[in-house]
Structures are given as C-alpha cells and as structure tokens.
Design a protein around this motif. Structure first.
Motif, PDB file in Angstrom:
ATOM      1  N   ASP A 104       0.869  -1.182   0.000  1.00 10.72           N
ATOM      2  CA  ASP A 104       0.000   0.000   0.000  1.00 10.72           C
ATOM      3  C   ASP A 104       0.909   1.236   0.000  1.00 10.72           C
ATOM      4  OD1 ASP A 104      -1.740   2.111   0.518  1.00 10.72           O
ATOM      5  OD2 ASP A 104      -3.032   0.900   1.814  1.00 10.72           O
ATOM      6  N   VAL A 106       0.940   4.358   0.543  1.00  9.80           N
ATOM      7  CA  VAL A 106       0.165   5.469   1.139  1.00  9.80           C
ATOM      8  C   VAL A 106       0.797   6.834   0.854  1.00  9.80           C
ATOM      9  CG1 VAL A 106      -0.744   6.448   3.283  1.00  9.80           C
ATOM     10  CG2 VAL A 106      -0.641   3.960   2.985  1.00  9.80           C
ATOM     11  N   ARG A 131      -2.094  -2.095  -3.940  1.00 13.15           N
ATOM     12  CA  ARG A 131      -3.418  -1.539  -3.627  1.00 13.15           C
ATOM     13  C   ARG A 131      -3.245  -0.100  -3.142  1.00 13.15           C
ATOM     14  NH1 ARG A 131      -7.035   1.595  -0.874  1.00 13.15           N
ATOM     15  NH2 ARG A 131      -5.275   1.945   0.475  1.00 13.15           N
ATOM     16  N   GLU A 136      -2.993   7.579  -5.702  1.00 15.03           N
ATOM     17  CA  GLU A 136      -1.714   6.906  -5.445  1.00 15.03           C
ATOM     18  C   GLU A 136      -1.319   6.017  -6.629  1.00 15.03           C
ATOM     19  OE1 GLU A 136      -2.494   6.815  -0.594  1.00 15.03           O
ATOM     20  OE2 GLU A 136      -3.089   5.099  -1.828  1.00 15.03           O
TER      21      GLU A 136
HETATM   22 MG    MG Z   1      -4.575   4.829   1.928  1.00 19.70          MG
END
Ligand code: MG
Ligand code: ATP
Ligand code: TZE
Length: 505
Positions: A104, A106, A131, A136
C-alpha cells in the motif's frame, strides 16, 4: 454466479462461491508492517474477517514470524529511512518463504520521498498485489510510464485521494508493467490482473470519513491472497479480487445504514458487518462489472479450425504463436461445415483458454454463450442474429459481452447498455466470413460514434498491415483480424507487426 443449466456441463450449474468460509477455516496469519495511525483498526478488522493479525516492527521478530505467515502487508503510511530498510528486508524474507505481499503506497501522490520508496519496493519484484487509492495508483503509473517522479513536487494533498479519469486504463497498463494485479479504490473500485479489468460499484462515502478503511482493505486483500490459489480453476485473479472488494464494500454500505450515517459510529458498525457477513452476499449481489479498456482491443485475433485447414493442432499452434507475438485479445470462432461441435469443441476451447491465460490474452468465445460459461472464458461476442443482448448479459453476468454492428439502423435496434464493446465491419473486402454483410468502409466507425455509439470499437474485415492505421484513425481502439495472422507464413511475426502500428500511430 447465475444458477442455470448448461448443455456443456451436462445439466450442472455453477456452484456457489465459498470464499469467506474458506478464509475463516484457514484463519491465515497476516503479518502487517503498517503505519502508526491504523494498527488497532487493522488488527480488529482482520479478526472480524476471520484472519489472524500480527503487527511486526523489526527483522529479528519477522525472521520468527515469517515461517508461519500466510500473507504480508507492507503499508508505507508513516515511513522513515529506518523503516524503509525494514520494508526491504521484509520483502526479501517474504520472497524467500514464498509469502504473498500486498503493498500500500500510502500518500505517494503527495510526496516524492514516499513515491521513491514505493518505486524501490516495486522494483525489487516481490510484490504480489499493489493496492492504493486512485491518486496513489496514478502517481505510481506516471512515475514508471513517463519517468516523472524525480521532478514531481507532490499534489499538495494528504493521504486521501481523488477520482482519476482514465483509472481503468492506468491499472490495466500498470498491472502489465509490474506483472502483478493492481487495485485502485475510490467512488468505484477497480481491479486488473493485466488481462481483465473490473469495476466494483459498491462502498459508501462514509468509508472516507474515518481514516484507515483503505489501509485495512490492503490487509484484508493480503488475507484473501493466501487462499486465492484454490479458486483459480473457476475465477481469474481479477474476478477473485473483485469479489473481495465487493464483500468489503457491501459491508461498508450496510455499516453506513446501521450507524445512522455518523462517522464516529461507522468504524464500529463496519467491523460488525465484516464479522457477520457470509458468502451469500457474493452469490447474490451485482458484485462487479466488466470494463473494456482500449488497450485490450489493440490486436484482436479471431480463429477456428475452419481458418487453419480444419486441424486442431494447427489451431493451437497458430493461437500460441499469435499470443507470443503480442495479440491482446483472442476470439475462438468455430463456424461452418466440418467444424468442431459438442465435447470436441469444449475440449479445444479449454486448451485455447489455457494458452491465452499463459500469455495474458483476453479470451472471448464467438456466439456460443453456453460454451463461454462452461469453460469460464472472459467473455462472448455475439452478432445481430444471435441471442438478444439482454439475455446474453443475464446469462454471462459480469463477463465481457461484445456485439457486431454494421449500420446506424442496427445501432438503433441494439440494446447497447448490455454490451461492453462493439465490432464494426466489414471495413474492407474479406474472404474469411461466408455470410459477411455489405462493405461499410472504415468511415462507418466515425459515423456510428457521431450517431451516439460510445463503446470501445474494434474494426473488422479484410484488415491488413497496410490498411490498419486508417481503421484506428477513424476512431477504433483496435483491429480484429483472421487471415492477416492465421494465413501468414509466420503468425507470430504477423502479430508482432500488427502491434507495431500502435507504437507510431
Ligand atoms: Mg490509503
Ligand atoms: N466516494 C466513495 N463512495 C463509496 N465508497 C468509497 C468512496 N470513496 C472510498 N470508498 C471506499 O472506501 C474504501 C477505502 O478507499 P479509499 O480510496 O478511501 O482508500 P484510502 O484513501 O487509501 O484510505 P486510507 O488511507 O484512509 O486508509 C474502499 O473500500 C472504497 O471502495
Ligand atoms: C492519515 C495518515 N497519515 C499517514 S498514514 C495515515 C493513515 C491513512 O492512510
């Protein structure tokens, strides 16, 4: 899944999916290397789903845990240089122990350090699933595709993201670049495995009013990755992941109802829904919808035994060569005298499916809806004379439906909402279709678009290397060919040359 008898599977229908039951039986250990904001929420969410969470913070600890781990999450939400070193070691350990890893990235659209961390981890080649929210994912793609990240000043946003216009193309292309599936979340969620693309029309805006629903989703996807293998005879990777997204998002919808639309109570209600939900929801709901992106239709090869001297062996060799050459879509079209029927056609269709799967080629069946369902093809292509489109859609569910359209009159008669792409032709004279309609020329493509046809279009009929570009200039996303590949001395080279026309379009 639809419960309906199918002649190819002798009266049997699809059985139900038992993804949640499988997960809860396995109770997989999910090692979470995640940010400081969401640790408790992530652990509680994993427990509610039926997985076993452990948060880990150093290599010494991870070396013990990895032996028992079923999956790993690396979430860079509160990255530091020290943690970055830890992520890299964790990825190495996961690779050694064959543990699937979800990344991820982020906030990588918001700051260039985060982006470089995400790119380095992806570059190490051990990520099994990426993901992120749509912003992103778009940032990762832009960096890899356009080499933009060095100079990127960041978006000026926090870790939350916005909607991205061409997100389905982005995830398809990114998944092919990275050789791993990609999930992008937002108002609609999208998933691609580099062959197929699905959107998931579920979720609730309240999911963005508490922090960490995206982070928990990364952990939940990791848990499900640990049982994905047992479903691969029935579901593609993209379908499997789309079901997980649907489960998660429908839990969000139910939680919003249950909590009286209050964000503070939402977190608790959401964990409750993840805990109480069962597999029935996946077998009933409009879980996912197919998306066709222009790139999937670029070089669309159509073939059956009638096109290769009525030999199954030659058909399989030709299709394999075309796939090696880079076709993006293949349609099995068995039509005419002395062609395969019944069990023989089923067996050939299955072999062709395996070839397409090995090369990331979208696999479509011509006309025969029951066969497409029986082999689990990615979709079906029908003509105007075949089953009506609404019935095709009902039968095929979330699989791709393609339709042939020749004229404005046919466009008016077609219930186009049930189709995902259109084939338009014959654009040039062809010898491959005995019952071909009157020539329509490549101009028909633009004409139908002006008349309101907004689906992705593939041109068909007599297309060769010499005339293919005109078809694209008229507005088609791709070219469908039979003899340009099946009739070539070297079908692999012929396919390769057709892919080249998109490079200098
Ligand atoms: Mg997030
Ligand atoms: N506008 C929306 N309508 C419905 N569902 C949404 C909406 N926005 C996000 N979601 C859902 O919320 C969940 C989290 O997605 P989101 O894109 O907000 O992740 P994120 O930004 O990474 O979150 P975080 O970093 O806070 O954990 C997904 O399941 C998604 O479907
Ligand atoms: C708000 C926030 N900041 C860094 S990580 C995080 C949690 C959501 O991704």
């Amino acid at each position: 899944m639809i419960e309906r008898e199918n002649p190819y599977i002798c009266g049997r229908a699809w059985t139900e999916l038992h993804m949640l039951q499988e997960l809860r039986m396995k109770n997989p250990l999910v090692v979470c290397i995640t940010n400081n904001v969401v640790k408790t929420f992530t652990a509680n969410g994993l427990l509610a789903v039926g997985a076993s969470p452990v948060m880990s913070e150093c290599v010494e600890d991870l070396e013990n845990l990895i032996v028992h781990a079923s999956a790993m999450l690396i979430n860079i939400g509160t990255v530091t240089p020290d943690k970055f070193e830890y992520y890299k070691s964790a990825l190495r350990l996961a690779k050694q122990h064959r543990v699937p890893v979800v990344l991820d990235p982020v906030g990588c659209h918001a700051g260039s350090y985060r982006l470089s961390v995400a790119l380095d981890l992806l570059d190490a080649q051990g990520i099994s699933l990426l993901r992120g929210n749509q912003s992103e994912i778009k940032a990762v793609y832009a960096a890899l595709h356009d080499n933009q990240h060095e100079s990127s000043p960041g978006s000026g946003q926090g870790v939350d993201g916005g909607q991205v216009d061409d997100i389905s193309s982005v995830i398809y292309n990114l998944s092919r670049l990275l050789h791993c599936p990609v999930v992008a979340t937002g108002t609609l969620d999208y998933v691609s495995d580099g062959t197929r693309v699905y959107s998931v029309p579920h979720g609730h805006p309240l999911m963005t009013s508490v922090t960490g629903t995206g982070c928990l989703l990364g952990a939940v996807l990791a848990a499900f990755m640990s049982i994905s293998g047992i479903f691969f005879n029935r579901l593609s990777q993209a379908e499997f992941l789309a079901y997980v997204l649907a489960y998660y998002d429908i839990a969000g919808e139910r939680a919003a109802e249950a909590c009286g639309m209050l964000s503070g109570s939402f977190s608790t209600a959401f964990i409750d829904e993840l805990y109480t939900m069962n597999d029935a929801v996946l077998n009933e709901a409009d879980a996912m919808r197919p998306v066709i992106v222009p790139e999937q239709l670029k070089v669309y090869f159509i073939c059956g035994t009638q096109d290769v001297g009525h030999s199954e062996d030659t058909l399989l060799e030709t299709v394999q060569a075309a796939c090696r050459g880079g076709v993006t879509c293949f349609q099995y079209r068995e039509k005419g005298d002395n062609t395969l029927i019944g069990i023989d056609k089923l067996a050939t269709a299955q072999k062709l499916k395996n070839i397409c799967a090995a090369y990331n080629v979208l696999y479509i069946i011509n006309d025969d809806v029951a066969l497409a369902v029986a082999v689990g093809a990615d979709g079906v292509h029908v003509g105007q004379e075949d089953m009506n489109l609404e019935s095709v859609r009902n039968y095929m569910g979330h699989k791709v439906v393609g339709i042939s359209i020749h004229s404005q009159e046919e466009l008016k008669q077609t219930d186009i909402v049930h189709a995902d792409y259109a084939g338009i032709g014959p654009v040039y004279p062809t010898g491959s279709k005995a019952d071909a309609q009157a020539l329509c020329g490549p101009e028909r493509i633009g004409e139908l678009q002006r008349a309101g046809l907004s689906l992705p279009i593939v041109g068909i009929g007599g297309i060769t290397l010499d005339n293919a570009k005109e078809v694209l200039h008229e507005g088609a996303c791709g070219v469908a060919v039979i003899s340009a590949i099946a009739g070539a001395d070297d079908p692999c080279e012929a396919a390769q040359q057709l892919t080249q026309i998109f490079k200098d379009k």
